[in-house]
Design a protein around this motif. Structure first.
Motif, PDB file in Angstrom:
ATOM      1  N   SER A  47       0.820  -1.121  -0.020  1.00 28.02           N
ATOM      2  CA  SER A  47      -0.047   0.090  -0.007  1.00 28.02           C
ATOM      3  C   SER A  47       0.910   1.515  -0.027  1.00 28.02           C
ATOM      4  CB  SER A  47      -0.883   0.116   1.255  1.00 28.02           C
ATOM      5  OG  SER A  47      -1.714  -1.156   1.116  1.00 28.02           O
ATOM      6  N   ILE A  48       2.011   1.111   0.824  1.00 31.51           N
ATOM      7  CA  ILE A  48       2.833   2.364   0.693  1.00 31.51           C
ATOM      8  C   ILE A  48       3.561   2.902  -0.540  1.00 31.51           C
ATOM      9  CG2 ILE A  48       4.842   3.196   1.945  1.00 31.51           C
ATOM     10  CD1 ILE A  48       3.891   1.771   4.479  1.00 31.51           C
ATOM     11  N   LEU A  49       3.840   1.846  -1.090  1.00 28.51           N
ATOM     12  CA  LEU A  49       4.615   1.841  -2.290  1.00 28.51           C
ATOM     13  C   LEU A  49       3.952   2.734  -3.427  1.00 28.51           C
ATOM     14  CD1 LEU A  49       6.638  -1.473  -2.681  1.00 28.51           C
ATOM     15  CD2 LEU A  49       7.576   0.833  -2.140  1.00 28.51           C
ATOM     16  N   GLY A  50       2.799   2.366  -3.251  1.00 22.44           N
ATOM     17  CA  GLY A  50       1.655   3.253  -4.483  1.00 22.44           C
ATOM     18  C   GLY A  50       1.756   4.797  -4.155  1.00 22.44           C
ATOM     19  N   TYR A  51       2.464   5.281  -2.985  1.00 22.54           N
ATOM     20  CA  TYR A  51       2.492   6.638  -2.905  1.00 22.54           C
ATOM     21  C   TYR A  51       4.023   7.224  -3.364  1.00 22.54           C
ATOM     22  CZ  TYR A  51      -1.837   6.437  -0.770  1.00 22.54           C
ATOM     23  OH  TYR A  51      -3.135   5.910  -0.711  1.00 22.54           O
ATOM     24  N   ASN A  52       4.733   6.478  -3.938  1.00 22.24           N
ATOM     25  CA  ASN A  52       6.137   6.806  -4.562  1.00 22.24           C
ATOM     26  C   ASN A  52       6.877   7.303  -3.580  1.00 22.24           C
ATOM     27  OD1 ASN A  52       5.186   5.957  -7.161  1.00 22.24           O
ATOM     28  ND2 ASN A  52       4.173   7.823  -7.441  1.00 22.24           N
ATOM     29  N   GLN A  75       1.809  16.428   1.130  1.00 22.13           N
ATOM     30  CA  GLN A  75       0.215  15.755   0.491  1.00 22.13           C
ATOM     31  C   GLN A  75       0.549  14.373   0.342  1.00 22.13           C
ATOM     32  OE1 GLN A  75      -1.063  18.128  -2.776  1.00 22.13           O
ATOM     33  NE2 GLN A  75      -1.672  19.754  -1.415  1.00 22.13           N
ATOM     34  N   ARG A  76       1.646  13.703  -0.282  1.00 15.30           N
ATOM     35  CA  ARG A  76       1.488  12.382  -0.588  1.00 15.30           C
ATOM     36  C   ARG A  76       1.733  11.609   0.850  1.00 15.30           C
ATOM     37  NH1 ARG A  76       6.335  10.894  -3.741  1.00 15.30           N
ATOM     38  NH2 ARG A  76       7.057  13.022  -3.495  1.00 15.30           N
ATOM     39  N   PRO A  77       2.323  11.932   1.711  1.00 19.23           N
ATOM     40  CA  PRO A  77       2.564  11.074   2.993  1.00 19.23           C
ATOM     41  C   PRO A  77       1.125  11.330   3.774  1.00 19.23           C
ATOM     42  CG  PRO A  77       3.885  13.063   3.221  1.00 19.23           C
ATOM     43  CD  PRO A  77       3.712  12.786   1.618  1.00 19.23           C
ATOM     44  N   MET A  78       0.410  12.386   3.594  1.00 19.29           N
ATOM     45  CA  MET A  78      -0.802  12.484   4.421  1.00 19.29           C
ATOM     46  C   MET A  78      -1.731  11.760   3.742  1.00 19.29           C
ATOM     47  SD  MET A  78      -0.549  16.864   4.850  1.00 19.29           S
ATOM     48  CE  MET A  78      -2.227  17.091   5.544  1.00 19.29           C
ATOM     49  N   ALA A  79      -1.966  11.638   2.201  1.00 17.49           N
ATOM     50  CA  ALA A  79      -2.760  10.785   1.844  1.00 17.49           C
ATOM     51  C   ALA A  79      -2.417   9.325   2.103  1.00 17.49           C
ATOM     52  CB  ALA A  79      -2.769  10.808   0.028  1.00 17.49           C
ATOM     53  N   MET A  80      -1.227   9.033   2.258  1.00 15.97           N
ATOM     54  CA  MET A  80      -0.886   7.718   2.532  1.00 15.97           C
ATOM     55  C   MET A  80      -1.373   7.424   4.000  1.00 15.97           C
ATOM     56  SD  MET A  80       2.930   6.169   3.208  1.00 15.97           S
ATOM     57  CE  MET A  80       3.097   7.469   4.992  1.00 15.97           C
ATOM     58  N   ILE A  81      -1.048   8.276   4.903  1.00 12.83           N
ATOM     59  CA  ILE A  81      -1.802   8.035   6.247  1.00 12.83           C
ATOM     60  C   ILE A  81      -3.224   7.916   6.361  1.00 12.83           C
ATOM     61  CG2 ILE A  81      -1.678   9.187   8.482  1.00 12.83           C
ATOM     62  CD1 ILE A  81       0.740  10.827   7.898  1.00 12.83           C
ATOM     63  N   GLN A  82      -3.785   8.637   5.628  1.00 14.00           N
ATOM     64  CA  GLN A  82      -5.241   8.653   5.560  1.00 14.00           C
ATOM     65  C   GLN A  82      -5.458   7.143   4.993  1.00 14.00           C
ATOM     66  OE1 GLN A  82      -7.240  11.540   3.390  1.00 14.00           O
ATOM     67  NE2 GLN A  82      -9.498  10.439   3.659  1.00 14.00           N
ATOM     68  N   ASP A  83      -5.063   6.651   4.132  1.00 14.30           N
ATOM     69  CA  ASP A  83      -5.145   5.207   3.560  1.00 14.30           C
ATOM     70  C   ASP A  83      -4.898   4.231   4.366  1.00 14.30           C
ATOM     71  OD1 ASP A  83      -5.720   3.240   1.816  1.00 14.30           O
ATOM     72  OD2 ASP A  83      -3.584   3.476   0.791  1.00 14.30           O
ATOM     73  N   LEU A  84      -3.787   4.311   5.139  1.00 10.24           N
ATOM     74  CA  LEU A  84      -3.304   3.063   6.108  1.00 10.24           C
ATOM     75  C   LEU A  84      -4.534   3.444   7.392  1.00 10.24           C
ATOM     76  CD1 LEU A  84       0.416   3.820   6.283  1.00 10.24           C
ATOM     77  CD2 LEU A  84      -0.737   1.974   5.401  1.00 10.24           C
ATOM     78  N   GLN A  85      -4.829   4.704   7.810  1.00 19.71           N
ATOM     79  CA  GLN A  85      -5.819   4.583   9.033  1.00 19.71           C
ATOM     80  C   GLN A  85      -7.293   4.083   8.540  1.00 19.71           C
ATOM     81  OE1 GLN A  85      -5.463   8.878   9.545  1.00 19.71           O
ATOM     82  NE2 GLN A  85      -4.412   8.562  11.345  1.00 19.71           N
ATOM     83  N   GLU A  86      -7.395   4.032   7.284  1.00 20.55           N
ATOM     84  CA  GLU A  86      -8.778   3.667   6.901  1.00 20.55           C
ATOM     85  C   GLU A  86      -8.703   2.040   6.690  1.00 20.55           C
ATOM     86  OE1 GLU A  86      -9.342   5.318   3.084  1.00 20.55           O
ATOM     87  OE2 GLU A  86     -10.247   7.507   4.121  1.00 20.55           O
ATOM     88  N   LYS A  87      -7.525   1.587   6.435  1.00 17.17           N
ATOM     89  CA  LYS A  87      -7.159   0.033   6.317  1.00 17.17           C
ATOM     90  C   LYS A  87      -6.990  -0.537   7.856  1.00 17.17           C
ATOM     91  CE  LYS A  87      -5.817   0.346   1.543  1.00 17.17           C
ATOM     92  NZ  LYS A  87      -4.548  -0.032   0.624  1.00 17.17           N
ATOM     93  N   GLY A  88      -6.875   0.195   8.572  1.00 18.41           N
ATOM     94  CA  GLY A  88      -6.566  -0.216   9.960  1.00 18.41           C
ATOM     95  C   GLY A  88      -5.285  -0.690  10.291  1.00 18.41           C
ATOM     96  N   LEU A  89      -4.230   0.096   9.569  1.00 22.69           N
ATOM     97  CA  LEU A  89      -2.720  -0.171   9.594  1.00 22.69           C
ATOM     98  C   LEU A  89      -2.098   0.684  10.433  1.00 22.69           C
ATOM     99  CD1 LEU A  89      -2.425  -1.381   5.909  1.00 22.69           C
ATOM    100  CD2 LEU A  89      -2.664  -3.016   8.012  1.00 22.69           C
ATOM    101  N   GLY A  90      -1.374   0.390  11.390  1.00 19.99           N
ATOM    102  CA  GLY A  90      -0.535   1.274  12.143  1.00 19.99           C
ATOM    103  C   GLY A  90      -1.319   2.160  13.270  1.00 19.99           C
ATOM    104  N   TYR A  91      -0.738   2.656  14.147  1.00 26.92           N
ATOM    105  CA  TYR A  91      -1.036   3.246  15.245  1.00 26.92           C
ATOM    106  C   TYR A  91      -0.754   4.784  15.480  1.00 26.92           C
ATOM    107  CZ  TYR A  91       2.467   2.403  18.608  1.00 26.92           C
ATOM    108  OH  TYR A  91       3.752   2.170  19.155  1.00 26.92           O
ATOM    109  N   ALA A  92       0.273   5.125  14.876  1.00 24.83           N
ATOM    110  CA  ALA A  92       0.791   6.705  15.132  1.00 24.83           C
ATOM    111  C   ALA A  92       1.685   6.747  13.773  1.00 24.83           C
ATOM    112  CB  ALA A  92       1.805   6.595  16.289  1.00 24.83           C
ATOM    113  N   TYR A  93       1.649   8.000  13.221  1.00 22.11           N
ATOM    114  CA  TYR A  93       2.107   8.375  11.957  1.00 22.11           C
ATOM    115  C   TYR A  93       2.644   9.960  12.115  1.00 22.11           C
ATOM    116  CZ  TYR A  93      -1.829   5.001  11.406  1.00 22.11           C
ATOM    117  OH  TYR A  93      -2.961   4.203  11.367  1.00 22.11           O
TER     118      TYR A  93
END
Length: 1024
Positions: free
Chosen positions: A353-358, A408-426
């Motif tokens: 999932s993370i690699l999709g944000y280059n 913006q790219r990491p912020m979008a990544m963080i939102q994606d991970l949160q929606e997928k329930g991956l990780g707990y702090a960013y």
């Protein structure tokens, strides 16, 4: 730069064609000519046909020469080499290891001063049948840089930058150039050599080329092979070659030559033509692949460059004289996000999932490394970004051309991970101090892991596998099961973005059972890598640890092709034999094995943290952080000399070899060992900056005590030992006469003759009135002071510079503290640093006994001199018998600035401090920087524009070191690195703060500038 894996290429016209076709077409017409040439007598020709597969037997001194012939070879080196030739047992022992699990004693070590030295050494080696091992920083994890050979160490002299072309973005360098030093030179041009291994602070570009290094940013920049444009090399037989990219026509011309170079081009081309389909089929389809020889660089392009073949060859084909490297623009904007996970496999599984944000990098640190980072003296100051108790963290970096993009790219990544329930702090940081903190912790990860205390260590042998990222989670899960099956715990870190997670089983190879585990875990994991289509060597190379697997990994046909390549370049097998082909199996030539035994010394320190003197020595694993040339303090003597012996690693290796009886019969009491330790300045930088926290200052003191027990102490050593006694005697009424005497030229000349103190130095002057007497006459303090603190009357402020004591008293009073003076004797620093540990302990116990009433009342003892504070905080806690007293010394004795900063943080100090002059410039004492940092001084004064710190490292004085005649020039050289030039550039109105007594005297002697203690240069601003 990702590699091209497709077998065919589409031209601009749309048709598919085989990129090797031009070479197939050209080789057929000259086949007959090639056959004729290979059958003709040739001075450099191998005895066997180049395509015949026979066991390679190196002709070496050890195997076929007499002791007389060995002596003749060494004598020839000494007579004809302008650089350094090292042949003594200590030097050869120090060069017998790198950062791997292996140890092989070389035959000789040559540090060539220039190219002619290299060529001369190679000719002499050829004349005597000696094997050759090119070496740079010696940070190999696979054992590439150890062998029974003549070692060519390029790092000391051959490190020049020869040419920079900013417009075309390339640089020419000698092989000993350190990667970070090169990039420091390139930064003003907006360029960098983009390959960034974790060892970049000391990795030589020649070694990076030999190893085909990569690093954290390989998802963007690929491997070293992607950046090597040209190489000038010399073969073992003396043939010089300039390897560049060649078109088919240019390659045809080179191959048609009737000489050694033509033979190589011709037969290598035939080999590729013969095996191209096998190369396409058998080379792993992952970007991180450095096993074997880089034959895959010649099947997907018609532009052939043999520099690509030499890259990654681990010194088995040629010796590099010069490299031309591609440069990349520095990234304009950067950011980093640290994703925290409660489960390790969840972290690995989120990578897709993370690699999709280059991202530019995705690095993983497991719980072991995270916890060690929070304990290490250096890294714990930078761990503010770690939240909670993660099982793993992913460090995800972004490059971009705008700040908006990299946020913006990491912020979008963080939102994606949160929606997928991956990780707990960013936590997310743009480029700046916090960003640098994150990467400092990551870069220290390897050394921190290796610094695990105890006999078992995380070992590199299965750590280098590269696995397709979509299969990585499953691979790691099964690898952990393999290690669990064999009863081995593991630690891991590294480049999850490209499928390389460095899994290190924790073993003790002194135990036979763990050697069996080593073999079994390696075998099971190797089969797993084959199953998943990965690469067995992802970045650390084959070396001694993985080369034996190459035949099974690549298959018999390609393995024979590798042998043919080796024979083509090195028919007599004298270039670093036993690597890549015809190699040992994993369990031989171990640094530690079942026969390894330590001769346990009677140590004076307790070694409570390290567990024993022996284990304190074994903390060094060879990663070579002490060889860095930029930043920090460690290791001042290496920075000045560039001698491996005078690095922390070199000293630790010497201690280990002496302690285990592998050198002379005197062991730890050897005079030669004292020479190895003689340039250690006891700065304590290694205690904090070494990722494994090797405390060489402590080890040196214990070894000096052992030496005195056997050989006695010199007059000079005894004078240093008794320096605090002399201060008490000579200060006061006799001070004026004594000062005049010791400043006189006849006295200084005599002192150098009888005791070895440099006549160019004047010993420190004594005070006409010791501070404790002045304090007794001025003991009245304001009645309103309610808070209490104890000021330790160290030897320097008491008997040499009482003005410091007066300023400290005023500062503490102005901050609201009533001061008790602890005039209780010396901290024993001179005795501790010079190895008189039993006397230091006995007399120090009396000093501590008199401090205990204050400590038992819960009062804090503040110290002005950093080396005295470190004696109480760092040395005595490990000398005293009582753990309770040790803890009190650690907790309740503080540097005066650290105390005030803590009081400020606790809300007990209402006032602000400010410099008395326009601007304060700080030079930190080595012990101060290693144990406490200088942040408290700066924090208390607030306004950043009024305070700056010189990034100076060590001043070069180090107590008595700079006074000793034989060390005067080195002392000057260390100071001239950064400190003295910076001091000379100070502006009018600047004040120079140096808390160290020896620092102030060093600065005065070599620059004529008067530095003063911090307490003399600050004042309290009340009402703020």
């Amino acid at each position: 730069m990702k590699r091209l894996f497709a077998a065919n290429h589409t031209s601009k016209h749309g048709e598919n064609y085989n990129l090797c076709q031009p070479f197939q077409t050209f080789f057929t017409p000259i086949a007959e000519f090639a056959t004729l040439c290979t059958n003709q007598p040739c001075k450099a020709q191998a005895k066997n046909n180049i395509f015949g597969i026979h066991a390679i037997t190196p002709k070496t001194i050890a195997m076929s020469h007499t002791a007389t012939e060995q002596s003749t070879f060494i004598q020839s080196l000494s007579e004809h080499i302008a650089g350094d030739v090292l042949v003594d047992d200590y030097s050869l022992g120090i060069y017998s290891t790198d950062a791997s699990i292996y140890q092989i004693r070389p035959l000789a070590v040559v540090l060539p001063r220039h190219e002619e030295d290299v060529k001369t050494a190679l000719k002499l080696a050829a004349d005597h049948g000696v094997c050759i091992l090119p070496r740079g920083g010696g940070t190999s994890l696979a054992g590439q840089t150890v062998g029974k050979s003549m070692v060519l160490d390029f790092s000391k002299y051959m490190h020049a930058t020869l040419e920079i072309n900013q417009e075309e973005r390339w640089v020419r360098v000698q092989p000993g150039k350190v990667r970070d030093v090169l990039n420091d030179e390139l930064a003003p041009l907006g360029l960098h050599f983009a390959v960034d291994p974790a060892t970049s602070s000391r990795a030589n570009v020649g070694g990076m080329t030999g190893n085909n290094s990569s690093g954290t940013k390989s998802i963007l920049y690929g491997k070293t092979v992607d950046h090597v444009l040209e190489a000038r090399v010399v073969l073992a037989d003396g043939t010089e070659m300039h390897l560049t990219k060649k078109s088919p026509e240019e390659y045809r011309e080179s191959a048609a030559k009737d000489d050694r170079e033509g033979q190589i081009y011709r037969e290598f081309g035939q080999l590729i033509e013969k095996h191209q389909e096998e190369i396409k089929a058998r080379f792993p389809k992952v970007m991180r692949r450095v096993g074997g020889y880089n034959l895959d660089e010649f099947v997907y392009t018609d532009q052939w460059n043999l520099a690509k073949l030499v890259t990654g060859s681990e010194g088995t084909l040629a010796t590099t004289l010069e490299l031309k490297l591609n440069l990349e623009p520095l990234p304009q904007y950067k950011s980093v996000c640290v994703i925290h996970f409660s489960d390790l496999l969840e972290a690995i599984g989120s990578v897709t999932s993370i690699l999709g944000y280059n991202p530019s990098a995705v690095e993983i640190l497991d719980k072991i490394v995270v916890d060690l980072s929070r304990e290490n003296l250096t890294t714990k100051r930078h761990c503010h970004f770690i939240s909670g108790n993660p099982a793993a963290i992913l460090i995800v970096e972004f490059y971009g051309i705008t700040m908006e993009d990299v946020m913006q790219r990491p912020m979008a990544m963080i939102q994606d991970l949160q929606e997928k329930g991956l990780g707990y702090a960013y936590p997310l940081f743009p480029q700046g101090e916090a960003y640098e903190d994150v990467w400092l912790v990551r870069k220290k990860g390897l050394g921190l892991m290796l610094g695990i205390k105890g006999k078992k260590k995380p070992l590199p042998f299965i750590e280098d596998a590269a696995i397709p990222t979509d299969k990585l989670k499953e691979y790691i899960d099964r690898t952990l099961q393999i290690c669990e099956k064999h009863g081995a715990a593991v630690s891991m870190y590294a480049h999850v973005s490209v499928g390389v997670i460095h899994v290190r089983p924790i073993l003790d190879l002194r135990e036979a059972d763990d050697i069996e585990r080593l073999k079994n875990i390696a075998e099971d994991t190797f089969n797993l890598v084959l199953e998943y289509g990965g690469s067995w060597s992802g970045e650390h190379g084959d070396g001694l640890v993985r080369s034996a697997f190459n035949e099974r990994f690549f298959g018999k046909r390609l393995y024979k092709a590798f042998i043919q390549v080796k024979r083509l370049f090195d028919p007599e097998n004298r270039m670093n034999p036993g690597k890549i082909v015809e190699a040992q199996t994993i369990e031989h030539n171990l640094r530690y094995g079942t026969q390894y035994r330590d001769q346990v010394p009677k140590a004076s320190y307790q070694y409570r943290s390290e567990q024993s003197f022996e284990e304190a020595v074994h903390m060094c694993t060879g990663v070579g952080e002490c060889r860095k040339l930029l930043g920090g303090t460690m290791c001042p003597s290496f920075k000045a000399t560039r001698d491996e012996e005078h690095s922390t690693r070199g000293r630790a290796n010497a201690l280990r070899l002496a302690m285990s009886g592998q050198l002379d019969r005197d062991g730890l009491a050897s005079k030669r060992l004292q020479e190895t330790l003689s340039l250690c300045l006891s700065c304590k930088a290694c205690k904090s900056e070494c990722p494994s926290n090797v405390d060489m200052a402590k080890l040196k003191s214990d070894v000096m005590q052992l030496y005195y027990d056997k050989n006695g102490a010199s007059r000079r050593d005894r004078m240093i030992r008794d320096s605090s006694k002399a201060a008490r005697l000579f200060s006061g009424p006799f001070a004026k006469a004594v000062n005049a005497l010791q400043a006189s030229k006849p006295f200084r000349k005599s002192l150098e003759k009888v005791a070895g103190f440099s006549s160019e130095r004047t010993l420190p002057a004594y005070a006409s009135e010791p501070f404790y007497r002045w304090f007794a006459r001025n003991a009245a303090q304001p009645d309103h002071l309610q808070k209490e603190v104890v000021l330790f009357a160290d030897t320097y402020l008491n008997y040499h510079e009482p003005e410091i004591g007066k300023s400290a008293l005023k500062l503490l009073n102005d901050c609201g503290y009533r001061v008790h003076l602890a005039n209780v004797g010396c901290c024993q620093r001179p005795k501790i640093s010079h190895g008189f540990l039993r006397e230091a302990k006995a007399q120090g116990n009396e000093t501590i006994r008199q401090l205990l009433p204050y400590l038992d009342r819960g009062l804090t003892v503040v110290v002005c001199e950093p080396s005295c504070a470190s004696a109480f905080n760092d040395d005595f806690p490990d000398l005293v018998d009582s753990p309770e007293i040790a803890q009190k010394l650690k907790n309740q004795v503080l540097m005066i600035d650290v105390f005030l900063a803590r009081e400020k943080d606790a809300g007990r100090l209402e006032h602000r401090l400010q410099p008395k002059d326009k601007r304060m410039v700080i030079h930190g004492h080595c012990h101060q920087k290693a144990l406490y940092g200088t942040q408290s001084m700066k924090k208390l004064m607030g306004n950043a524009h009024q305070v700056m710190e010189i990034p100076s490292g060590c001043c070069g004085m180090a107590g008595s070191f700079g006074y000793e005649a034989e060390h005067l020039e080195l002392s000057r050289k260390i100071g001239e690195e950064i400190l003295f030039p910076a001091v000379r550039k100070l502006e009018a109105g600047d004040s120079l703060a140096a808390c160290g007594f020896s620092c102030r005297h060093q600065i005065d002697h070599f620059t004529g500038k008067k530095a003063r203690h911090w307490v003399e240069l600050v004042e309290v601003v009340k009402g703020d």
